[in-house]
Write a protein that holds these residues in place. Structure first.
Motif, short mmCIF file in Angstrom:
data_model
loop_
_atom_site.label_atom_id
_atom_site.label_comp_id
_atom_site.label_asym_id
_atom_site.label_seq_id
_atom_site.Cartn_x
_atom_site.Cartn_y
_atom_site.Cartn_z
N ARG A 144 0.82 -1.21 0.00
CA ARG A 144 0.00 0.00 0.00
C ARG A 144 0.86 1.26 0.00
O ARG A 144 1.79 1.38 0.80
N ILE A 145 0.49 2.18 -0.88
CA ILE A 145 1.16 3.48 -0.97
C ILE A 145 0.09 4.56 -1.07
O ILE A 145 -0.86 4.44 -1.84
N VAL A 146 0.23 5.62 -0.29
CA VAL A 146 -0.69 6.76 -0.32
C VAL A 146 0.08 7.99 -0.80
O VAL A 146 1.18 8.26 -0.31
N GLN A 147 -0.49 8.71 -1.75
CA GLN A 147 0.14 9.91 -2.29
C GLN A 147 -0.80 11.11 -2.14
O GLN A 147 -2.01 11.00 -2.37
N VAL A 148 -0.24 12.25 -1.75
CA VAL A 148 -0.93 13.55 -1.76
C VAL A 148 -0.19 14.43 -2.75
O VAL A 148 1.04 14.57 -2.66
N GLN A 149 -0.91 15.02 -3.70
CA GLN A 149 -0.25 15.72 -4.79
C GLN A 149 -0.95 17.03 -5.10
O GLN A 149 -2.18 17.11 -5.15
N TYR A 150 -0.15 18.09 -5.34
CA TYR A 150 -0.67 19.38 -5.80
C TYR A 150 -0.26 19.59 -7.26
O TYR A 150 0.87 19.28 -7.64
N ILE B 99 -4.37 9.88 -3.58
CA ILE B 99 -4.31 8.65 -4.37
C ILE B 99 -3.86 7.50 -3.49
O ILE B 99 -2.85 7.61 -2.79
N HIS B 100 -4.59 6.41 -3.52
CA HIS B 100 -4.21 5.21 -2.76
C HIS B 100 -3.95 4.08 -3.76
O HIS B 100 -4.82 3.74 -4.57
N SER B 101 -2.75 3.52 -3.73
CA SER B 101 -2.39 2.41 -4.62
C SER B 101 -2.21 1.14 -3.81
O SER B 101 -1.43 1.13 -2.85
N TYR B 102 -2.93 0.11 -4.19
CA TYR B 102 -2.77 -1.20 -3.56
C TYR B 102 -2.18 -2.14 -4.60
O TYR B 102 -2.76 -2.36 -5.67
N ILE B 103 -0.98 -2.67 -4.32
CA ILE B 103 -0.23 -3.51 -5.25
C ILE B 103 -0.39 -4.97 -4.83
O ILE B 103 0.00 -5.35 -3.72
N LEU B 104 -0.98 -5.77 -5.70
CA LEU B 104 -1.24 -7.17 -5.39
C LEU B 104 -0.37 -8.04 -6.29
O LEU B 104 -0.54 -8.08 -7.50
N TRP C 76 -1.02 -6.84 -10.45
CA TRP C 76 -2.25 -6.10 -10.23
C TRP C 76 -2.01 -4.79 -9.47
O TRP C 76 -1.21 -4.74 -8.55
N ILE C 77 -2.77 -3.76 -9.88
CA ILE C 77 -2.84 -2.49 -9.16
C ILE C 77 -4.31 -2.13 -8.97
O ILE C 77 -5.10 -2.19 -9.92
N PHE C 78 -4.70 -1.77 -7.74
CA PHE C 78 -6.03 -1.24 -7.45
C PHE C 78 -5.84 0.19 -6.95
O PHE C 78 -5.07 0.42 -6.01
N GLN C 79 -6.56 1.15 -7.55
CA GLN C 79 -6.25 2.54 -7.23
C GLN C 79 -7.50 3.42 -7.18
O GLN C 79 -8.00 3.87 -8.20
#
Length: 347
Positions: A225-231, A261-266, A270-273
């Motif tokens: 799991r990776i969480v991103q905050v972006q401007y 943005i939340h990315s779940y890498i399986l 697979w990527i679920f976002q």
């Protein structure tokens, strides 16, 4: 574990086709649609599952690092690859092709994208900030009604086939990206010309110069799991076709957005976002008093067959709340669902 913040992949969102045959309305809807598509192409770039593969040797027993120190596998030196190419095709259905507050018209839209870019292999360091240069050219073509019918009318009162709404975008760009630990961002300059046919000069109805900048931070919650905050921010200096009723600079505006943005890498494929974006657009022409607020929720599932080929399915819903201008309500709600495939390569 080595993580890449930016990697090629998916696109999200769309919507185009008009409720009238007005050339000015068609131009405005084309510009709004392309902005939505391309903004989400930049937003929805998940980490490749393969990017999560580190080069460390697996531990043979607990405490090995304390005894021997970190162990690594020697990697062969690869020839530098300066040219990046990308081809992408997405097909989606939108329930509000004209981006209007009422009397919605649904249709399918196909977007074909080709991009070629030079990317420097030398990553210049300024202290502990890593920077990299990139320049290239992007072409996009929008087709309407390939599935539901090219002769489908855009209006209940008059017959205006959707195939007349096809348009293309020619767009050279330059950009510099930077990365420091979990911080990332970049600066870019892009030019875009919108045409109604394959004739670039004679059929160009809209042009824009877009300087832009972005920065963000990513949290690695665990190996999946990776969480991103972006401007993201930009300013659009525009020029409309002389046959239209709007003067040069009528569409000049500044955009500012915040994305989560939340990315779940399986596994390795697979990527679920899911993601959320809030954007505010302020039109800067002295004769205009318009500002728009966008709220966009989206969800994408991507599958990587290998390093170069991926497929995706996506859905999104967008709300635009717009200030009234000239007695016209520019607010709308738009829902999209579709699929896409991307092919990339480096040489």
């Amino acid at each position: 574990m080595h993580l890449k913040t930016v990697s090629p992949c998916a696109a999200l969102l769309a919507g185009l086709v008009l409720a009238s045959a007005s050339p000015v309305a068609a131009q405005q809807t084309a510009v709004d649609t392309a902005q939505s598509v391309n903004t989400n192409q930049q937003l929805q770039k998940p980490l490749k599952p393969s990017d999560q593969k580190g080069q460390d040797v697996p531990l043979l027993y607990e405490g090995e690092l304390e005894d021997l120190g970190p162990q690594y596998v020697l990697q062969p030196h690869e020839r530098p690859k300066y040219l990046q190419v990308m081809g992408d095709l997405q097909v989606y259905h939108t329930d509000n092709a004209a981006l209007v507050p009422a009397n919605k018209i649904g249709t399918d839209v196909s977007v074909f994208t080709v991009e070629a870019a030079y990317q420097s292999q030398a990553k210049v360091m300024f202290g502990d900030v890593q920077t990299q240069f990139r320049a290239g050219f992007r072409f996009q073509s929008y087709w309407y009604g390939i599935i539901s019918g090219r002769d489908k009318s855009t209006s209940a009162s008059t017959y205006n086939p959707v195939n007349l709404l096809d348009f293309q975008i020619y767009s050279p760009f330059v950009e510099v990206s930077f990365k420091k630990n979990n911080w990332y961002g970049g600066l870019a300059l892009r030019y875009a010309a919108y045409t109604n046919s394959n004739q670039f000069s004679d059929e160009t109805f809209y042009q824009e110069w877009v300087p832009s900048g972005s920065f963000g931070y990513q949290w690695v919650l665990d190996q999946h799991r990776i969480v991103q905050v972006q401007y993201d921010g930009d300013f659009r200096s525009t020029n409309t076709d002389e046959k239209g009723t709007h003067p040069t600079g009528w569409e000049d505006r500044a955009d500012n957005s915040i994305s989560l943005i939340h990315s779940y890498i399986l596994g390795e494929h697979w990527i679920f976002q899911p993601s959320y974006r809030l954007m505010w657009s302020k039109y800067t022409n002295p004769e205009r008093y318009r500002s728009d607020i966008y709220n966009t929720l989206s969800f994408m599932v991507a599958y990587y067959f290998n390093e170069n080929l991926s497929a995706r399915a996506f859905t999104s819903i967008e709300w635009r709340n717009s200030s009234m201008e000239g007695g016209v309500d520019n607010s709308y709600q738009n829902w999209n669902i579709g699929v896409g495939v991307s092919l990339t390569g480096s040489f």
